[in-house]
Design a protein around this motif. Structure first.
Motif, mmCIF file in Angstrom:
data_model
loop_
_atom_site.group_PDB
_atom_site.id
_atom_site.type_symbol
_atom_site.label_atom_id
_atom_site.label_comp_id
_atom_site.label_asym_id
_atom_site.label_seq_id
_atom_site.Cartn_x
_atom_site.Cartn_y
_atom_site.Cartn_z
ATOM 1 N N TYR A 155 0.858 -1.179 0.000
ATOM 2 C CA TYR A 155 0.000 0.000 0.000
ATOM 3 C C TYR A 155 0.896 1.232 0.000
ATOM 4 C CZ TYR A 155 -3.368 -3.560 1.235
ATOM 5 O OH TYR A 155 -4.136 -4.697 1.221
ATOM 6 N N ALA A 156 0.635 2.137 -0.936
ATOM 7 C CA ALA A 156 1.502 3.303 -1.107
ATOM 8 C C ALA A 156 0.717 4.588 -0.867
ATOM 9 C CB ALA A 156 2.119 3.314 -2.499
ATOM 10 N N ALA A 157 1.242 5.427 0.009
ATOM 11 C CA ALA A 157 0.669 6.754 0.276
ATOM 12 C C ALA A 157 1.491 7.415 1.368
ATOM 13 C CB ALA A 157 -0.790 6.657 0.721
ATOM 14 N N PRO A 158 1.634 8.732 1.332
ATOM 15 C CA PRO A 158 2.321 9.423 2.421
ATOM 16 C C PRO A 158 1.620 9.158 3.751
ATOM 17 C CG PRO A 158 2.038 10.889 0.537
ATOM 18 C CD PRO A 158 1.231 9.661 0.253
ATOM 19 N N GLY A 159 2.369 8.678 4.740
ATOM 20 C CA GLY A 159 1.826 8.437 6.074
ATOM 21 C C GLY A 159 1.218 7.062 6.281
ATOM 22 N N ILE A 160 1.225 6.198 5.257
ATOM 23 C CA ILE A 160 0.550 4.906 5.363
ATOM 24 C C ILE A 160 1.145 4.032 6.470
ATOM 25 C CG2 ILE A 160 1.981 3.770 3.594
ATOM 26 C CD1 ILE A 160 -1.813 3.265 4.112
ATOM 27 N N GLY A 161 2.453 4.081 6.605
ATOM 28 C CA GLY A 161 3.079 3.330 7.689
ATOM 29 C C GLY A 161 3.167 4.164 8.950
ATOM 30 N N ASP A 162 3.579 5.382 8.789
ATOM 31 C CA ASP A 162 3.810 6.292 9.911
ATOM 32 C C ASP A 162 2.743 7.385 9.936
ATOM 33 O OD1 ASP A 162 4.949 7.651 12.002
ATOM 34 O OD2 ASP A 162 6.590 8.510 10.839
ATOM 35 N N ASN A 163 1.526 7.180 10.517
ATOM 36 C CA ASN A 163 1.361 6.100 11.464
ATOM 37 C C ASN A 163 -0.077 5.575 11.403
ATOM 38 O OD1 ASN A 163 2.276 4.391 13.572
ATOM 39 N ND2 ASN A 163 1.452 5.763 15.115
ATOM 40 N N THR A 164 -0.728 5.645 10.214
ATOM 41 C CA THR A 164 -2.096 5.141 10.165
ATOM 42 C C THR A 164 -2.131 3.623 10.343
ATOM 43 O OG1 THR A 164 -1.991 5.219 7.744
ATOM 44 C CG2 THR A 164 -3.133 7.006 8.852
ATOM 45 N N ARG A 165 -1.055 2.925 10.009
ATOM 46 C CA ARG A 165 -1.003 1.501 10.311
ATOM 47 C C ARG A 165 -1.117 1.293 11.823
ATOM 48 N NH1 ARG A 165 -2.478 -3.509 9.095
ATOM 49 N NH2 ARG A 165 -1.287 -5.009 10.339
ATOM 50 N N GLY A 226 9.117 0.904 12.582
ATOM 51 C CA GLY A 226 9.061 -0.244 11.712
ATOM 52 C C GLY A 226 9.270 -1.603 12.320
ATOM 53 N N GLY A 227 10.518 -2.043 12.415
ATOM 54 C CA GLY A 227 10.894 -3.420 12.671
ATOM 55 C C GLY A 227 10.122 -4.152 13.756
ATOM 56 N N ASN A 228 9.885 -5.443 13.516
ATOM 57 C CA ASN A 228 9.110 -6.265 14.439
ATOM 58 C C ASN A 228 9.694 -6.300 15.842
ATOM 59 O OD1 ASN A 228 7.443 -6.887 12.351
ATOM 60 N ND2 ASN A 228 8.138 -8.979 12.088
ATOM 61 N N GLY A 229 11.016 -6.484 15.948
ATOM 62 C CA GLY A 229 11.626 -6.781 17.238
ATOM 63 C C GLY A 229 12.139 -5.602 18.017
ATOM 64 N N GLY A 412 7.851 -1.693 5.957
ATOM 65 C CA GLY A 412 7.659 -0.292 5.613
ATOM 66 C C GLY A 412 8.881 0.288 4.927
ATOM 67 N N LYS A 413 8.645 1.176 3.983
ATOM 68 C CA LYS A 413 9.744 1.851 3.282
ATOM 69 C C LYS A 413 9.371 3.319 3.044
ATOM 70 C CE LYS A 413 11.348 -2.257 0.747
ATOM 71 N NZ LYS A 413 11.587 -2.842 -0.605
ATOM 72 N N GLY A 414 10.394 4.168 2.985
ATOM 73 C CA GLY A 414 10.211 5.561 2.584
ATOM 74 C C GLY A 414 9.421 6.419 3.557
ATOM 75 N N ALA A 415 9.523 6.135 4.847
ATOM 76 C CA ALA A 415 8.793 6.945 5.825
ATOM 77 C C ALA A 415 9.163 8.418 5.691
ATOM 78 C CB ALA A 415 9.106 6.458 7.236
ATOM 79 N N HIS A 416 8.173 9.278 5.855
ATOM 80 C CA HIS A 416 8.317 10.735 5.756
ATOM 81 C C HIS A 416 8.586 11.194 4.323
ATOM 82 C CE1 HIS A 416 9.010 11.929 10.240
ATOM 83 N NE2 HIS A 416 8.125 10.954 10.108
ATOM 84 N N SER A 417 8.351 10.332 3.355
ATOM 85 C CA SER A 417 8.509 10.718 1.959
ATOM 86 C C SER A 417 7.182 10.542 1.227
ATOM 87 C CB SER A 417 9.584 9.872 1.269
ATOM 88 O OG SER A 417 9.081 8.581 0.941
#
Length: 446
Positions: A155-165, A226-229, A412-417
């Motif tokens: 899923y690609a979009a600004p903010g998708i990982g940081d932090n709507t996930r 990001g990372g699991n651990g 996740g990749k490209g956070a804040h981009s």
């Protein structure tokens, strides 16, 4: 303040050693980490307790529910992401988040005076309050296209990982608990915070730990990064300033020789970088400085009336952070004095404005919350690594309140981009981790 359910009853019941000169920094986004400390191992009492919790039929059912509702969790993530939430303008996303919680039938949902969303799930004993948090804001301006594009599991979009996930994970944990009819001893409050990023300066979580907060928090668990651990048990402190030199301004030819704020700022940068570099070269807890933005002036043929820079300083040590802070202020005053004593007409005036203050600190590896998080990660065959980072947890950590930040999982990749992506690769695993850590901290009622 938005009140959706019964809040009133709750109140009543409760990167080298030297580093590149001007760009010295620990270069990570606000929710990212500083430096891994070490791979951690839980003590036996905690590994046994976590195994006991996970073996419960209700907990197994809750985890199964999280798996079965994966598509719904993704839909929630997309809906939330497509509501813009720039710094200091998170209210539209907050309103939707509150509505989502309200539909679950949770005991009470409201938006506090700072804009945080709080959803209370009452415990049986109500002897303490455990928070599960995800910040709602992004780094992107209001006009940014935040529509989500899907390709396979990505899923690609600004903010998708940081932090709507992270926000969607909170809803998934709650749904898992509800459908499994799990009761906790402690109150659990699901929180969507404002102001985690950049100049937001942790304003949401600062409010929650202030005297005017709606709740008293005993344990804090954030989902970010990001990372699991990775388990953040240390707060990377920072101090940020906007340094401004002001002058009368004038024509570059006709007023030549007049005090020039840009020239003063250049001298200030030179003095500060030299002094700060000497300090960061000294052996001790890692400390950094960075001049991230410079501005001012109206045209190439005008002497500017104002020149400014924004400075970021960080350290894992509260003492070192205060010391480099002092170096900045001393250097700026020295530059003002030296420049004004030179052969110029009139003078420049210095102004130093604080624009960010994040406290630092670290919690011991052996405290129960940290041990529980290590044990849960290990149970899921994830190598837990204790980390120092800059997240919402900085505030409770600095107050010596049990607090951690865990990752949101997936890839996740490209956070804040603008090219940020999040891939649903075993994404439910971290939701289950958040569930078990929360249950272990809150206690499952008999």
């Amino acid at each position: 303040m938005l009140l959706i359910n019964n809040k009133t009853s709750y109140f009543k019941e409760i990167m080298n050693k030297k580093l590149i000169r001007i760009t010295v920094l620990i270069f990570v986004f606000c929710g990212f980490t500083a430096k891994a400390q070490h791979t951690a191992k839980a003590k036996k009492p905690f590994t046994k307790d976590i195994a006991r919790i996970i073996k419960k039929k209700s907990v197994q059912f809750a985890m199964h529910t999280i798996d079965s509702l994966d598509e719904e969790t993704i839909r929630n993530m997309i809906v939330l992401n497509e509501i813009s939430a720039p710094p200091f303008k998170e209210h539209k996303r907050a309103k939707k988040f509150a509505e989502m919680f309200s539909k679950t039938g949770i005991d009470s949902v409201w938006i506090d005076t700072e804009g945080n969303v709080l959803a209370l799930r009452k415990g049986k004993k109500r002897d303490k309050t455990v928070v599960l948090d995800a910040h709602m804001d992004t780094v992107f301006p209001e006009e940014t296209d935040v529509k989500v594009k899907k390709e396979g599991k990505t899923y690609a979009a600004p903010g998708i990982g940081d932090n709507t996930r992270g926000m969607a994970m909170l809803l998934a944990v709650l749904n898992g608990m509800d459908m499994a009819s799990i009761e906790t001893d402690a109150d659990v409050v699901f929180v969507g915070t404002v102001g985690e990023e950049g100049l937001g300066d942790l304003r949401g979580v600062k409010h929650l730990f202030s005297e005017t907060s709606d709740i008293k928090i005993d344990s804090w668990i954030s989902i970010d990064g990001g990372g699991n651990g990775r388990i953040i048990n240390g707060g990377l402190g920072s101090k940020r300033y906007k340094v401004i030199f002001k002058g009368p301004g004038g024509h570059s030819w006709g007023a030549f020789g007049l005090a020039n704020p840009h020239h003063a700022l250049g001298k200030a940068i030179s003095i500060f970088v030299e002094e700060a570099s000497k300090y960061t070269d000294i052996e001790g807890p890692k400390t950094s400085f960075n001049i991230g933005r410079i501005g001012g002036g109206t045209s190439v043929n005008s002497i500017p009336f104002e020149s400014w820079m924004e400075v970021d300083m960080r350290s894992v040590s509260p003492k070192r952070l205060l010391e480099i802070d002092s170096i900045l202020k001393t250097s700026m005053k020295k530059a003002e004095s030296v420049y004004n004593a030179s052969a110029i007409k009139d003078k420049v005036i210095l102004e130093i404005k604080p624009i960010g203050d994040r406290p630092s600190g670290i919690l011991a590896e052996n405290i129960p919350l940290v041990q529980r998080a290590i044990a849960v990660a290990s149970y899921f065959n994830i190598s837990p690594v204790l980390i120092t980072g800059s997240t919402n947890s900085n505030i409770p950590i600095s107050k010596n309140i049990p607090a951690i930040t865990i990752g949101r999982g997936g890839i996740g990749k490209g956070a804040h981009s603008l090219n940020e992506t999040w891939s649903n690769i075993d994404g439910a695993k971290n939701i289950k981790m958040a569930l078990i850590i929360t249950l272990a901290e809150a206690g499952i009622a008999d």
